[in-house]
Design a protein around this motif. Sequence first.
Motif, mmCIF file in Angstrom:
data_model
loop_
_atom_site.group_PDB
_atom_site.id
_atom_site.type_symbol
_atom_site.label_atom_id
_atom_site.label_comp_id
_atom_site.label_asym_id
_atom_site.label_seq_id
_atom_site.Cartn_x
_atom_site.Cartn_y
_atom_site.Cartn_z
ATOM 1 N N ASN A 122 0.808 -1.229 0.000
ATOM 2 C CA ASN A 122 0.000 0.000 0.000
ATOM 3 C C ASN A 122 0.842 1.281 0.000
ATOM 4 O O ASN A 122 0.335 2.360 0.280
ATOM 5 C CB ASN A 122 -0.941 0.026 1.207
ATOM 6 C CG ASN A 122 -2.025 -1.019 1.106
ATOM 7 O OD1 ASN A 122 -2.928 -0.914 0.286
ATOM 8 N ND2 ASN A 122 -1.929 -2.053 1.927
ATOM 9 N N THR A 123 2.123 1.160 -0.300
ATOM 10 C CA THR A 123 3.006 2.325 -0.299
ATOM 11 C C THR A 123 2.956 3.044 -1.647
ATOM 12 O O THR A 123 2.882 2.409 -2.701
ATOM 13 C CB THR A 123 4.456 1.886 -0.006
ATOM 14 O OG1 THR A 123 4.490 1.194 1.228
ATOM 15 C CG2 THR A 123 5.379 3.081 0.074
ATOM 16 N N ASP A 124 3.003 4.362 -1.598
ATOM 17 C CA ASP A 124 3.057 5.146 -2.834
ATOM 18 C C ASP A 124 4.514 5.295 -3.245
ATOM 19 O O ASP A 124 5.273 6.054 -2.649
ATOM 20 C CB ASP A 124 2.423 6.524 -2.617
ATOM 21 C CG ASP A 124 2.340 7.322 -3.915
ATOM 22 O OD1 ASP A 124 2.792 6.812 -4.966
ATOM 23 O OD2 ASP A 124 1.837 8.459 -3.880
ATOM 24 N N LEU A 125 4.903 4.557 -4.272
ATOM 25 C CA LEU A 125 6.281 4.596 -4.781
ATOM 26 C C LEU A 125 6.355 5.316 -6.122
ATOM 27 O O LEU A 125 7.363 5.207 -6.821
ATOM 28 C CB LEU A 125 6.814 3.168 -4.942
ATOM 29 C CG LEU A 125 7.060 2.384 -3.650
ATOM 30 C CD1 LEU A 125 7.231 0.908 -3.948
ATOM 31 C CD2 LEU A 125 8.291 2.917 -2.926
ATOM 32 N N SER A 126 5.326 6.054 -6.464
ATOM 33 C CA SER A 126 5.299 6.701 -7.773
ATOM 34 C C SER A 126 6.500 7.615 -7.965
ATOM 35 O O SER A 126 6.879 8.381 -7.083
ATOM 36 C CB SER A 126 4.002 7.503 -7.950
ATOM 37 O OG SER A 126 3.846 8.453 -6.920
ATOM 38 N N ASN A 127 7.126 7.487 -9.138
ATOM 39 C CA ASN A 127 8.270 8.318 -9.544
ATOM 40 C C ASN A 127 9.482 8.148 -8.637
ATOM 41 O O ASN A 127 10.357 9.017 -8.593
ATOM 42 C CB ASN A 127 7.874 9.802 -9.608
ATOM 43 C CG ASN A 127 6.720 10.043 -10.547
ATOM 44 O OD1 ASN A 127 6.748 9.610 -11.700
ATOM 45 N ND2 ASN A 127 5.675 10.702 -10.065
ATOM 46 N N THR A 128 9.553 7.029 -7.933
ATOM 47 C CA THR A 128 10.699 6.749 -7.076
ATOM 48 C C THR A 128 11.798 6.069 -7.882
ATOM 49 O O THR A 128 11.524 5.293 -8.788
ATOM 50 C CB THR A 128 10.267 5.858 -5.891
ATOM 51 O OG1 THR A 128 9.385 6.598 -5.066
ATOM 52 C CG2 THR A 128 11.453 5.410 -5.062
ATOM 53 N N ASP A 129 13.060 6.350 -7.534
ATOM 54 C CA ASP A 129 14.198 5.740 -8.219
ATOM 55 C C ASP A 129 14.581 4.449 -7.497
ATOM 56 O O ASP A 129 15.075 4.480 -6.363
ATOM 57 C CB ASP A 129 15.387 6.706 -8.238
ATOM 58 C CG ASP A 129 16.535 6.188 -9.110
ATOM 59 O OD1 ASP A 129 16.459 5.028 -9.576
ATOM 60 O OD2 ASP A 129 17.508 6.941 -9.329
ATOM 61 N N LEU A 130 14.344 3.323 -8.153
ATOM 62 C CA LEU A 130 14.666 2.021 -7.581
ATOM 63 C C LEU A 130 15.714 1.292 -8.429
ATOM 64 O O LEU A 130 15.816 0.071 -8.377
ATOM 65 C CB LEU A 130 13.403 1.163 -7.473
ATOM 66 C CG LEU A 130 12.385 1.601 -6.408
ATOM 67 C CD1 LEU A 130 11.082 0.843 -6.576
ATOM 68 C CD2 LEU A 130 12.942 1.381 -5.016
ATOM 69 N N SER A 131 16.504 2.040 -9.184
ATOM 70 C CA SER A 131 17.530 1.397 -9.994
ATOM 71 C C SER A 131 18.599 0.785 -9.097
ATOM 72 O O SER A 131 18.985 1.347 -8.076
ATOM 73 C CB SER A 131 18.156 2.414 -10.966
ATOM 74 O OG SER A 131 18.570 3.581 -10.288
ATOM 75 N N ASN A 132 19.039 -0.421 -9.464
ATOM 76 C CA ASN A 132 20.061 -1.176 -8.726
ATOM 77 C C ASN A 132 19.613 -1.574 -7.320
ATOM 78 O O ASN A 132 20.451 -1.894 -6.467
ATOM 79 C CB ASN A 132 21.377 -0.384 -8.624
ATOM 80 C CG ASN A 132 21.930 0.000 -9.971
ATOM 81 O OD1 ASN A 132 22.112 -0.848 -10.834
ATOM 82 N ND2 ASN A 132 22.185 1.276 -10.175
#
Length: 571
Positions: free
Chosen positions: A300-310
């Motif tokens: 249920n977390t809002d991760l929109s537009n988050t950088d999750l590279s690597n």
Amino acid sequence: MADAEQLEILRRGVEVWNEWRRKNSGIRVDLNKTNLINAYLFLVNLSDADLSDAHLSSAFLRSANLSNANLRSANLRSANLSNAHLSDADLSDAHLSDADLRRADLRGVKINEQTRLDPKWRLIWEILNQPIANQDLSGTDLSDANLRRADLSGVDLSRANLSGVDLSHANLSRANFSGADLSDANLWRTHLSGADLSDADLRRTDLSDTDLSGADLSDADLRRANLSRADFSEADLSDADLSDADLSDADLRGVKINEQTQLDPKWRLIWEILNQPIANQDLSNTDLSNTDLSNTDLSNTDLSNTDLSNTDLSNTDLRRANLRGVKINEQTQLDPKWRLIWEILNQPIANQDLSNTDLSDANLRRADLSGADLSRADLSRADLTQTQATYTNFESAILTEACIQDWQINSETNLNGVICEYVYLKEQTQNNKFIYTDRRPSDPSKTFAPGDFARLVQKSLDTVDLIFREGIDWQAFSASFQELKTEQVKALQPEQIKIEPDDRAFSVRAIESLDDGSFVVRINTPKDANKAEIERSFQEKSEGELKRLEGGYRERLQAKDSQIEQYKREN
């Protein structure tokens, strides 16, 4: 005596010599009693060479390979042997007073009582070649020593000078480094579990891939340290300074910090994610790249537009997490299910084959599933709010407990055989969490009979829902709606007018006030009307009408202000 031919080759330069060694690896090197005083022998290969009684005082032997060499009785006074490979060399009776042995490899070196070796380097030789565990080395100077793979478990190194030391692969578990100077040291892949590093100077130290689990790092200075991939689980970082430290992919689970711990905002957030309840929170637009978030609850977390590279997200709970606009790359470790959901939200997916896929608990808000084949897909508990599902094949798909608020379907949406015990028609925010409401069937003890779900949603085929988040300007609504109605009725085909007379084809069916203060106006439309186009057209007309009205309001206000000013002047 030395081999004259070999000596002549050596005097031609190190490159010539090393090339000759490469081509003649089987030839024994005999340079005993050779005069090489002040010789420049940087990176020279003299492994296995006989250099007994050689004169090498002040020679520049930095990074030289002298492994297994015979240096008995050799004169190496003031020689530069920094970074030299001396492993298994024989230095019996050799003279090494004032020699520079910084980071030289002394493992396996043979010395005797007659070997002249400065006390610092003799101690380092003892650490590498004799049992040293649990001994007291507090306050000693071990700076710039090569202690790779040394066993220092349980050793007291409090207040020792270990700056610039190479301790990579060393066993330092339970060692006492309290107050020690380890600045610029190489501690790559060392075992420091349970070690006392309180108040230690670890500035710029390489602690990458190091086991620091359970270590005491309170009050430690870790500024600009390389802590990538280090295991800090259950370590104490109270009052520690980690400013500008590299903590990429470090394990911060169970780490103890306090308000005085100096931690860059990114890593403090990572610590919070790993150590505090974070589900349902807003993590949008944050930088979570190069972090280990495996086995974390991000539901249920809002991760929109988050950088999750690597970032490592393996086994992470992403149920109903918002993955729209999330940045990932090939190095992002993401379970296949959530990678597919990310693709649905961020890449063109319309008309694709998604049959038999597991999309349960997926957040597919505003996703475009038009024309996609979702037959036999599991969409249980999925969030399908405002999802485009025209021409979509849901045959035999599972939709139990899904939310279908304002989803867009048409007469070509295939709902044959849909498996659905109950469904939710609305979604609202409660304690920062989206929850489903308005259950159908309304009675919690009842479930749909086969075909009931299809019959329920068919009713929505002839309406389009206009949502107003900030109230309705009825004057703007009326003008925009009349203009839209005129435009759409003109576009109706004669056969459509027979089925839907123009006075009913575009009329207001219902106005509904939602719990969050917004309004929904449901408009009757022909069954095959392009609802998305109608909604877009109304939005454009409404915005234009609002601007026109606002301009009129401003003109009237300005006129009123002018009248007030005139009244003031007259009085």
